[in-house]
Write an enzyme that holds these catalytic residues in place. Sequence first.
Site, PDB file in Angstrom:
ATOM      1  N   ARG A 109       0.716  -1.269  -0.297  1.00 15.86           N
ATOM      2  CA  ARG A 109      -0.349   0.287  -0.029  1.00 15.86           C
ATOM      3  C   ARG A 109       1.343   1.178  -0.127  1.00 15.86           C
ATOM      4  O   ARG A 109       1.638   1.133   0.875  1.00 15.86           O
ATOM      5  CB  ARG A 109      -1.254   0.333   1.063  1.00 15.86           C
ATOM      6  CG  ARG A 109      -1.752   1.218   1.659  1.00 15.86           C
ATOM      7  CD  ARG A 109      -2.316   1.220   2.918  1.00 15.86           C
ATOM      8  NE  ARG A 109      -3.127   2.194   3.114  1.00 15.86           N
ATOM      9  CZ  ARG A 109      -2.599   3.083   4.348  1.00 15.86           C
ATOM     10  NH1 ARG A 109      -1.637   2.982   4.910  1.00 15.86           N
ATOM     11  NH2 ARG A 109      -3.571   4.725   4.713  1.00 15.86           N
TER      12      ARG A 109
ATOM     13  N   THR B 114      -5.962  -1.745   9.313  1.00 15.46           N
ATOM     14  CA  THR B 114      -5.809  -1.334  10.865  1.00 15.46           C
ATOM     15  C   THR B 114      -5.804  -1.986  12.329  1.00 15.46           C
ATOM     16  O   THR B 114      -6.589  -2.905  12.917  1.00 15.46           O
ATOM     17  CB  THR B 114      -7.223  -0.142  11.296  1.00 15.46           C
ATOM     18  OG1 THR B 114      -7.240   0.261  10.004  1.00 15.46           O
ATOM     19  CG2 THR B 114      -6.768   1.009  11.832  1.00 15.46           C
TER      20      THR B 114
ATOM     21  N   LYS C 116     -13.380   2.181   0.621  1.00 14.01           N
ATOM     22  CA  LYS C 116     -12.541   2.051   1.865  1.00 14.01           C
ATOM     23  C   LYS C 116     -13.950   2.385   2.595  1.00 14.01           C
ATOM     24  O   LYS C 116     -14.466   3.605   2.719  1.00 14.01           O
ATOM     25  CB  LYS C 116     -11.330   2.832   2.429  1.00 14.01           C
ATOM     26  CG  LYS C 116     -10.410   2.749   1.717  1.00 14.01           C
ATOM     27  CD  LYS C 116      -9.188   3.726   1.971  1.00 14.01           C
ATOM     28  CE  LYS C 116      -8.661   3.607   3.365  1.00 14.01           C
ATOM     29  NZ  LYS C 116      -8.150   4.749   3.148  1.00 14.01           N
TER      30      LYS C 116
END
Length: 475
Positions: A36, A282, A222
Amino acid sequence: MKDIIKRTKILATLGPATNSPEKIKALIEAGANGFRLNFSHGSYEERLDQIKWIRDASRQIGRPVAILQDLQGPKIRLGALKGNHFDVKAGSEIVLDHAIQEHDGSANLPIQYNLADKVKVGEPVYLFDGKIRGHMVERVSDTAIKVRIDNDGFLMSRKGLNLPDTDFGGDIITPKDMADVEFGADKDIDFVALSFIQSADDVNNLRQILVSQGSTAQIIAKIETKAAIEPETLKEIVKAADGVMAARGDMAVETSAEIVPIVEREIIRLCRKYGKLSIVATQMMASMVDSPEPTRAEVSDVATAAILGTDVVMLSDETANGNYPVETVKMMANTVRYTQSRWPMNDMPIEEGEVNRRRNAIARAAVEVAERVDADLIIAETKSGATAARIAALRPELPIIAVTPSPRVAQQLALSYATRSYVRDDEEHAGVNVAKELLTTGKYSSNGRLVVVVVSGRQPGATGGTDTLRVRVIE
């Protein structure tokens, strides 16, 4: 033997801790399947270096690797504060003004986005990524709003804001995002992730922009806003996108923390149903930013995501800024491999639809035949990647080998569940030839033979032409 391939893939974020060709190669060797690139930070020059390093390492190791461009979106941040610090008290008021160029130490603070036309009186305004909470009390000017603070604390330069009840009216692709998309359109980017999506229209708008720029990148939506997690909205977003990321950090601030595990599961369920890529992101191993060992809760979090059947687990600060980036990837890979070898994957009905009916039938037949004949591999000859993706959506407990003439497709499939991709010219028996190559490596067989199920079309290289299933024994 069938657990050699790590079925749930790993996406690692590049940053200062991993900004070198040596680190990138080490991360791939440790188990990273893609990288990413966070376009909220860094320069284009740095991105060009990183893309080159990734592709060089991919060629050296002989494995396709995916690159994901993560757009900042309307991630609203404070500007630079005098002394990098500003104290606030419950009941005090601050002004957030887009027109301020330099902070003078007063309660008039610079902000990098004009909120005056977006935020309504009474709507919550969360600053410092939720550490400071407040609400709008007044529109001061065409560029400024007044916010009353609800708790004591402090603010720092360029920290993010969240506005969970604010409707951005489809205006989530910022001028910065447009510039970043234009930059990445011809830079060998495989996926573009769009932040703070509120509806399927946001996905469709980005799709039109990518097409106009000549980009073949797939779109990752997202999920992090209150609007996006509404059941019907979420379903339409999944159907419109190529993949969906459970962006749990901002989601927790935009909604509330207790909602996140349920939304994560629903995203994975819908992605499996519609044959789309799912990414859980996350704080998966956040303690490894500073520690060589994860917490037991973090290991359980990764294992749970694998059990639920996500395609990808993602690392953020752990590999971008952490002290143990390679060790983190190794730990995540070990957790995934151990979990998948000892816990069965639950079945999930795949959405049929008129377009996918034949492709789904062939994919399901391939998995069922492979299980009945105790195959070592399923081989999908695919032009667009769709055949391999539909097989992956069924979550078979054995490796999927995708054989494609397209380097782009091979790189995109690097993140697809249980799939390892190979680039080969369009030709008859391309899949069988790859199986013969694999037999010589000994990775998939201990007895000198491979039983493979090959899914292909009678016209090699024709998109949508998959219509043939064969069982082959390779010796």
